[in-house]
Enzyme design. Structure first.
Site, PDB file in Angstrom:
ATOM      1  N   ARG A 364       0.861  -1.185   0.000  1.00 16.88           N
ATOM      2  CA  ARG A 364       0.000   0.000   0.000  1.00 16.88           C
ATOM      3  C   ARG A 364       0.897   1.234   0.000  1.00 16.88           C
ATOM      4  O   ARG A 364       1.617   1.485   0.961  1.00 16.88           O
ATOM      5  CB  ARG A 364      -0.875  -0.027   1.258  1.00 16.88           C
ATOM      6  CG  ARG A 364      -1.993   0.983   1.279  1.00 16.88           C
ATOM      7  CD  ARG A 364      -2.648   0.979   2.651  1.00 16.88           C
ATOM      8  NE  ARG A 364      -1.850   1.728   3.613  1.00 16.88           N
ATOM      9  CZ  ARG A 364      -1.791   1.473   4.914  1.00 16.88           C
ATOM     10  NH1 ARG A 364      -2.451   0.458   5.427  1.00 16.88           N
ATOM     11  NH2 ARG A 364      -1.051   2.221   5.722  1.00 16.88           N
ATOM     12  N   HIS A 368      -3.735   4.373   5.169  1.00 17.88           N
ATOM     13  CA  HIS A 368      -4.883   3.473   5.267  1.00 17.88           C
ATOM     14  C   HIS A 368      -6.117   4.106   4.628  1.00 17.88           C
ATOM     15  O   HIS A 368      -6.838   3.459   3.864  1.00 17.88           O
ATOM     16  CB  HIS A 368      -5.159   3.152   6.734  1.00 17.88           C
ATOM     17  CG  HIS A 368      -6.453   2.438   6.964  1.00 17.88           C
ATOM     18  ND1 HIS A 368      -6.657   1.131   6.579  1.00 17.88           N
ATOM     19  CD2 HIS A 368      -7.622   2.857   7.527  1.00 17.88           C
ATOM     20  CE1 HIS A 368      -7.887   0.766   6.890  1.00 17.88           C
ATOM     21  NE2 HIS A 368      -8.497   1.784   7.475  1.00 17.88           N
ATOM     22  N   TYR A 395       5.233   6.814   9.287  1.00 19.64           N
ATOM     23  CA  TYR A 395       5.455   5.501   9.901  1.00 19.64           C
ATOM     24  C   TYR A 395       5.690   4.409   8.870  1.00 19.64           C
ATOM     25  O   TYR A 395       5.928   3.251   9.225  1.00 19.64           O
ATOM     26  CB  TYR A 395       4.307   5.133  10.835  1.00 19.64           C
ATOM     27  CG  TYR A 395       2.980   4.805  10.186  1.00 19.64           C
ATOM     28  CD1 TYR A 395       2.723   3.543   9.642  1.00 19.64           C
ATOM     29  CD2 TYR A 395       1.943   5.742  10.171  1.00 19.64           C
ATOM     30  CE1 TYR A 395       1.495   3.225   9.079  1.00 19.64           C
ATOM     31  CE2 TYR A 395       0.714   5.434   9.611  1.00 19.64           C
ATOM     32  CZ  TYR A 395       0.494   4.176   9.063  1.00 19.64           C
ATOM     33  OH  TYR A 395      -0.731   3.868   8.515  1.00 19.64           O
TER      34      TYR A 395
END
Length: 460
Positions: A364, A368, A395
């Protein structure tokens, strides 16, 4: 010692597959492959298909030549060592035969199919970019307030659209009464490409954009942020995500009872596969040999949780052994490989052999959800056709990101198609303009659309 032969072509890919799934059989499998091909590279789908019986025979001969020590007790109660070796040999032979079937499918993909896959990936990314723009621009308003909506992009995972290239889809499977008679896909939140493979007309593009913004009209008159269309074989995602896996298992059972050869394809992220409902769904389908295909999309993170904190398995496909079904791990950025794997899995499901588990590995390349980009990447990205550069504060795993940044499925697949003569120089840019124009047109329609009537909020 003699120097080992350097493998090339299909032999190289076959060796890598055996090393992944059956590593201690690598020498026998490669020897059998060389014997079956007589050292010649098979060219084209027909040649690969014709190789299958010879390879199975050659592997079988080599395995039978292995001596089995006398005096071995039962490996488990009522299972002799000889029987266990027979089972393992059959599994290896089937796996190698299945590899060739998938390779033949890949070689048989037509120019039109491959161009459709490329266009599907481009349309996916164009829609995703526009959804992110909706989130950041404030151009959709309710009274004086801007409405962002919530959305989940699939940046880096667009190649999943190839999964549906040869399933039963399209207008031929929609009856005069509007009833869908084809296969059914159960995409999750990052599977826009799978949905577009089932339906990609302007009205559905508008529905995909409108799902985030919640205006009146398809897909759900503002009642849900997901996409779906039962009349095109697209089951809407649900929350919790594994609710859909159970629904797909129920559909697979219905298809089995119906006896018309329909197949249910269930998609889940690697994080979602940790939930109990997913295990119940795949176990039922495996035990009953129901016509289903299960896909785990391993994109390295479940929201912010890395893979190592989700599962201790070496690869997610290893979990297939617990259900007694084939498991396969493939490159999630290679559309041809994806098309071959899913077509093979659907074929065997249609033949009554039950489900397979396909792990699709990619990354990805965005947060999110839209709101998570700043935390994941370190800043909100500048939108475009390329992956955004990283800042020093997100992150995301930088080493992983840099590796997968070199495997953009749009860039690599377009280059392959141009090299193969499937597209010409300049076609990629033209396809991008086409996708952008369609998305811009339908985004304008969403902005101008009315809000739903509050009176319908409690209706189905």
């Amino acid at each position: 010692p003699a120097a080992l032969e350097t493998l090339t072509g299909l032999a190289s890919r076959f060796g890598a597959f055996v090393a992944e799934r059956h590593p201690f059989a690598l020498a026998e499998a490669l020897g059998a492959f060389k014997a079956a091909t007589r050292g010649r590279e098979p060219r084209g789908a027909a040649a690969i298909e014709a190789l299958r019986p010879a390879l199975c025979r050659a592997i079988s001969e080599r395995l039978r030549a292995r001596p089995l020590p006398a005096g071995l007790p039962d490996t488990t109660p009522r299972t002799t060592a000889e029987r266990r070796i027979e089972q393992a040999s059959a599994e290896l032979i089937d796996a190698c035969d299945s590899f060739l079937r998938r390779a033949a499918i890949e070689a048989s993909l037509t120019a039109d199919e491959r161009r459709e896959i490329l266009r599907g990936m481009l349309l996916t990314r164009a829609i995703d970019n526009r959804l992110k723009t909706f989130f950041t621009s404030g151009e959709v308003r309710y009274g004086q307030a801007s409405v962002q909506g919530k959305g989940f992009r699939s940046l880096g995972q667009e190649a999943i659209c190839a999964a549906a290239i040869r399933i039963r889809r399209g207008a031929a499977f929609r009856g005069a009464d509007g009833q869908w008679t084809g296969d059914v896909v159960g995409p999750v939140i990052r599977d826009l490409g799978v949905a577009l493979a089932m339906r990609s007309d302007a009205a559905f593009v508008r529905a995909a954009l409108n799902a985030q913004m919640g205006k009146a009209g398809a897909p759900f008159d503002g009642k849900d942020l997901h996409i779906g269309d039962f009349a095109a074989g697209i089951l809407p995602p649900a929350a919790p995500l594994t609710t859909a896996a159970l629904t797909m298992a129920g559909m697979a059972m219905a298809f089995w009872r119906e006896g018309r050869g329909r197949v249910a394809l269930s998609f889940i992220g690697e994080g979602g596969s940790s939930l109990g409902e997913w295990h119940e769904a795949i176990n039922l389908c495996a035990a009953r040999r129901l016509p289903a295909v299960f896909c785990i999309e391993n994109n390295q993170r479940a929201l912010s949780t890395p893979v190592a904190e989700q599962s201790a398995a070496r690869v997610f496909a290893d979990k297939a052994a617990g259900y007694g079904i084939p498991g396969l791990t493939i490159d999630g950025t290679d559309p041809d490989v994806i098309a071959g794997a899913f077509t093979w899995a659907v074929e065997r499901a249609r033949e009554g052999l039950g489900p397979a588990l396909i792990e699709v590995v990619a990354m990805r390349m965005c947060g999110h959800a839209h709101h998570d980009d700043m935390l994941y990447l370190g800043r909100d990205p500048q939108l475009g056709w390329e992956y955004p550069p990283l800042s020093g504060h997100g992150y995301v795993d930088r080493e992983q990101y840099e590796f997968w940044a070199g495997r953009d499925p749009i860039v690599t697949y377009a280059a392959r198609l141009e090299r193969d003569g499937v597209i010409a120089a300049g076609d990629l840019d033209r396809f991008k303009r086409d996708a952008d124009a369609l998305v811009a047109q339908e985004a304008r329609a969403v902005i101008d659309a009315p809000w739903p009537d509050p009176a319908i909020a409690g209706r189905d």
